[in-house]
Design an enzyme around this catalytic site. Structure first.
Site, PDB file in Angstrom:
ATOM      1  N   ASP A 142       0.853  -1.185   0.000  1.00 13.05           N
ATOM      2  CA  ASP A 142       0.000   0.000   0.000  1.00 13.05           C
ATOM      3  C   ASP A 142       0.893   1.241   0.000  1.00 13.05           C
ATOM      4  O   ASP A 142       2.109   1.152   0.120  1.00 13.05           O
ATOM      5  CB  ASP A 142      -0.988  -0.023   1.164  1.00 13.05           C
ATOM      6  CG  ASP A 142      -0.321   0.127   2.524  1.00 13.05           C
ATOM      7  OD1 ASP A 142       0.886   0.418   2.573  1.00 13.05           O
ATOM      8  OD2 ASP A 142      -1.013  -0.053   3.538  1.00 13.05           O
ATOM      9  N   ASP A 147      -8.571  -7.164   0.446  1.00 14.32           N
ATOM     10  CA  ASP A 147      -7.630  -7.347   1.552  1.00 14.32           C
ATOM     11  C   ASP A 147      -8.302  -6.904   2.837  1.00 14.32           C
ATOM     12  O   ASP A 147      -9.193  -6.050   2.821  1.00 14.32           O
ATOM     13  CB  ASP A 147      -6.357  -6.522   1.336  1.00 14.32           C
ATOM     14  CG  ASP A 147      -6.570  -5.069   1.729  1.00 14.32           C
ATOM     15  OD1 ASP A 147      -6.110  -4.686   2.820  1.00 14.32           O
ATOM     16  OD2 ASP A 147      -7.225  -4.316   0.981  1.00 14.32           O
ATOM     17  N   CYS A 180      -7.448 -27.698  11.167  1.00 15.38           N
ATOM     18  CA  CYS A 180      -8.635 -28.561  11.182  1.00 15.38           C
ATOM     19  C   CYS A 180      -8.272 -30.036  11.015  1.00 15.38           C
ATOM     20  O   CYS A 180      -8.991 -30.914  11.503  1.00 15.38           O
ATOM     21  CB  CYS A 180      -9.609 -28.138  10.089  1.00 15.38           C
ATOM     22  SG  CYS A 180     -10.423 -26.554  10.436  1.00 15.38           S
TER      23      CYS A 180
END
EC number: 2.4.2.64
Length: 403
Positions: free
Chosen positions: A105, A279, A322
């Protein structure tokens, strides 16, 4: 001062976006970004790192999740460790040991988030460093210079950022200044063959100002466009209408990056509205509060109901968390001083975001995106009558009904 009417001196911009498929009903698109460090499938979610790293996850783990582009923050990297040091490490890719694409950015967002430390003039943004109190000027030229040194694949113009809830003359001033600063960024950009400069559409919640900005900025042949100035506290109705206005006017052959959006419902709706890139710090930040993202919303794993729950966060999720750990185990970690739980949740939450947009992309390719949206909403909210009114209205505006 009026906006500059003549485009900057950027040579013909590379066409980095290849459209692969479009939804026959909505504005949803599937594409490929052809960037220096590989191809990125869109729509895509981009995890956010502040100082050359993600909080709670390693670069190797991001890679294993299939992440092919992530963010770095120019403001923070420009102050510490500084572009000179990063340049010695062969750019931000080498410094992070990240083999895939990076977007940096411009540093402009800190004009809002660090407003007490900043002053905006036509010259640029004058900051007081939060690290040592030293004053520094971030001009459009300096922002591009830092990003050129960092070597990111996509760089962002410095824009004049105001909170989305601000109204009045300041919004118009910021919009016109952002156009002028875009031309200064274009003129300062020294690595046009290796780094892709994106413009940032401003104009707040004022449709006329945003339209003016869109008309002006699309005269500049930049490789891509970001939709800025949203997700800052405005109502969801205001939000989606500004997104829809922007995508209706942006060129179809260039990527559209919606800045700062990360809630699952927002992502799905804005894919339908025609956005390609997103984002947000949300998946990493919410992990630090013990919250796991699942198709039905969030699991607050600190709650006692998970103390003896030996199922994974999501039985259908292929992420390492997971596949390895139970809700009960994570619950126990969250109630200890061990930071491992935050790490495990960050891995899962980023995996969830990446998988969500990958699934959206597959549905676009297979011409079943409206059904994907309906199934997503049904799973997230149950009966369609419980879906947020703004989302129903936004989807209907592009031809998707939930009934």
């Amino acid at each position: 001062m009026a906006a500059v009417g003549s485009p900057g001196s950027l040579e013909s911009a590379p066409r980095i976006m290849r459209l692969v498929a479009e939804c026959s009903r909505s504005r949803a698109r599937a594409g490929e970004l052809r960037l220096p460090h590989g191809t990125v499938a869109t729509p895509v979610f981009m995890p956010v790192g502040t100082q050359a790293t993600m909080k709670g996850i390693t670069a190797e783990q991001l890679d294993s999740l299939g992440c092919r582009i992530c963010l770095g923050n120019t403001y923070h990297l420009g102050l510490r460790p500084g572009p000179e040091l990063i340049q010695k490490a062969h750019g931000l890719h080498g410094f992070m040991n990240w083999p895939h694409n990076l977007l940096t950015d411009s540093g402009g967002f800190q004009m809002v988030s660090l407003i007490s430390l900043s002053e905006v003039t036509e010259e640029g943004v004058r900051f007081r460093s939060p690290y040592d109190g030293e004053e520094t000027l971030l001009s459009p030229e300096r922002s591009v210079e830092i990003q050129n040194a960092l070597g990111s694949d996509i760089i962002m113009q410095l824009d004049d950022v105001v909170s989305s809830t601000v109204t009045g003359p300041r919004v118009e001033e910021a919009m016109h200044r952002s156009v002028r600063w875009l031309d200064r960024c274009i003129a300062a950009h020294k690595r046009q063959d290796k780094q892709n400069l994106f413009a940032i559409i401003q104009g707040g919640l004022n449709a006329d100002l945003r339209t003016t900005c869109l008309k002006e900025m699309t005269k500049r042949d930049v490789p891509g466009f970001a939709i800025g100035g949203l997700s800052g506290g405005e109502s969801k109705e205001q939000f989606w209408k500004m997104v829809a206005l922007s995508t209706s006017m942006l060129p179809k052959d260039k990527p559209r990056y919606l800045m700062g959006v990360g809630y699952a419902t927002d992502l799905v709706v804005c894919v339908a509205l025609g956005c390609d890139m997103f984002d947000c710090v949300y998946p990493t930040r919410t992990a630090r509060f013990g919250s796991a993202l699942v198709p039905t919303g969030n699991l607050q794993l600190k709650k006692q109901q998970y103390a003896k729950d030996f199922s994974p966060i999501n039985p259908e999720c292929p992420c390492a968390t997971c596949q390895t750990h139970s809700r009960a185990f994570l619950h126990t970690l969250l109630h200890s001083d061990n930071t491992a739980a935050l790490h495990h949740l960050t891995v899962h939450n980023i995996a969830y975001q990446l998988q969500l947009l990958s699934a959206a992309r597959s549905s676009i390719l297979e011409q079943r995106f409206p059904d994907f949206v309906r199934n997503f909403m049904r799973t997230m909210y149950g009966d369609h009558s419980l879906c947020p009114a703004w989302a129903i209205e936004a989807l209907a505006s592009v031809g998707i009904t939930l009934t």
